[in-house]
Design an enzyme around this catalytic site. Structure first.
Site, PDB file in Angstrom:
ATOM      1  CE  LYS A  94      -5.871  13.162   6.512  1.00  0.00           C
ATOM      2  NZ  LYS A  94      -6.873  14.288   5.843  1.00  0.00           N
ATOM      3  CG  HIS A 112       7.667   8.568  -3.005  1.00  0.00           C
ATOM      4  ND1 HIS A 112       6.587   9.171  -2.617  1.00  0.00           N
ATOM      5  CD2 HIS A 112       7.762   8.788  -4.193  1.00  0.00           C
ATOM      6  CE1 HIS A 112       6.097   9.711  -3.938  1.00  0.00           C
ATOM      7  NE2 HIS A 112       6.919   9.270  -4.927  1.00  0.00           N
TER       8      HIS A 112
HETATM    9  C1  GRF Z   1       3.017   2.245  -1.079  1.00  0.00           C
HETATM   10  O1  GRF Z   1       2.870   2.110  -2.354  1.00  0.00           O
HETATM   11  C2  GRF Z   1       3.852   3.392  -0.449  1.00  0.00           C
HETATM   12  O2  GRF Z   1       5.148   3.650  -1.021  1.00  0.00           O
HETATM   13  C3  GRF Z   1       2.905   4.618  -0.598  1.00  0.00           C
HETATM   14  O3  GRF Z   1       1.724   4.056  -0.147  1.00  0.00           O
HETATM   15  C4  GRF Z   1       1.528   2.645  -0.396  1.00  0.00           C
HETATM   16  C5  GRF Z   1       1.047   1.925   0.891  1.00  0.00           C
HETATM   17  O4  GRF Z   1       0.741   0.659   0.468  1.00  0.00           O
HETATM   18  N1  GRF Z   1       3.351   5.738   0.484  1.00  0.00           N
HETATM   19  P1  GRF Z   1       0.412  -0.198   1.844  1.00  0.00           P
HETATM   20  O5  GRF Z   1      -0.731   0.324   2.780  1.00  0.00           O
HETATM   21  O6  GRF Z   1       1.773  -0.227   2.521  1.00  0.00           O
HETATM   22  O7  GRF Z   1       0.241  -1.625   1.207  1.00  0.00           O
END
Ligand code: GRF
Length: 199
Positions: A94, A112
């Site tokens: 969000k 990211h």
């Molecule tokens: C990760 O790939 C991060 O880069 C993106 O969302 C994913 C989250 O994975 N923003 P997790 O919940 O930390 O396993």
């Protein structure tokens, strides 16, 4: 009060980056303590990870409030109560309310799964990112930790880690390789930020 910087981690899903931050904090590799984990989804597995690590959790469901302003006020009060200094978004899907971004400007980070500024922006999350990277014919990708402002994936880049793209990669194999890099660079970037190393 421990004297350490207080960190709130925001999640929406599995929370593997949250786990990397918890581990780093416990092992003294993160100059801060995770004092609160917030999820917009009650069923996010990251909440279980937080509970296992004895960290308080909160499900932030904007729909439960009369309006967005009331929701934002409640969230801000909660962060005050927990003496939160830094906010780490870890798979949080969000957009944060503007008032929160303004108050914590320069102290909110996001991870990211690509090398920003490419492959970012609205709609670029999860498999969409890795599919776009593979379609582009690039030979490498990676992960980016950046500061958060009012626009998706737009704030200052703090740290990036590259990984190769290997022939035969699928969005799944690529995601796994990038995720491993995320777990390395997120604690490091947040530690640097808290220590004032990004001037
Ligand atoms: C990760 O790939 C991060 O880069 C993106 O969302 C994913 C989250 O994975 N923003 P997790 O919940 O930390 O396993």
């Amino acid at each position: 009060m421990t004297g350490k910087a207080g960190i709130a981690v925001f999640i929406s899903g599995s929370g593997s980056n949250l786990q990397a931050l918890i581990d780093a904090s416990r092992e003294g590799r993160l100059a801060g303590e995770i004092v609160l984990v917030i999820s917009n989804r009650a069923e996010a597995y990251g909440l279980v990870r937080a509970q296992k690590a004895d960290i308080d959790t909160f499900v932030y469901d904007v729909k439960k409030y009369p309006d967005k302003e009331a929701a934002c006020r409640d969230l801000m009060e909660l962060l005050e109560e927990y003496q939160v200094d830094y906010i780490a978004l870890a798979g949080y899907l969000k957009l944060l309310p503007d008032a929160l971004v303004t108050k914590y400007r320069g102290r909110i980070t996001n991870i990211h799964p690509a090398l920003l500024p490419r492959f970012g922006g609205k709609g670029m999350y999860g498999h969409h990112v890795h599919e776009a990277v593979l379609a582009s014919g690039e030979s490498e990708t990676g992960a980016t930790v950046h500061l958060v402002d009012e626009i998706y994936d737009n704030g200052r880049i703090l740290l990036q880690g590259k990984v190769p793209i290997i022939p035969g990669d699928t969005p799944d194999t690529l995601a796994a390789r990038v995720l491993e890099m995320e777990h390395k660079i997120y604690p490091e970037a947040l530690d640097n930020l808290i220590k004032g190393m990004y001037k």
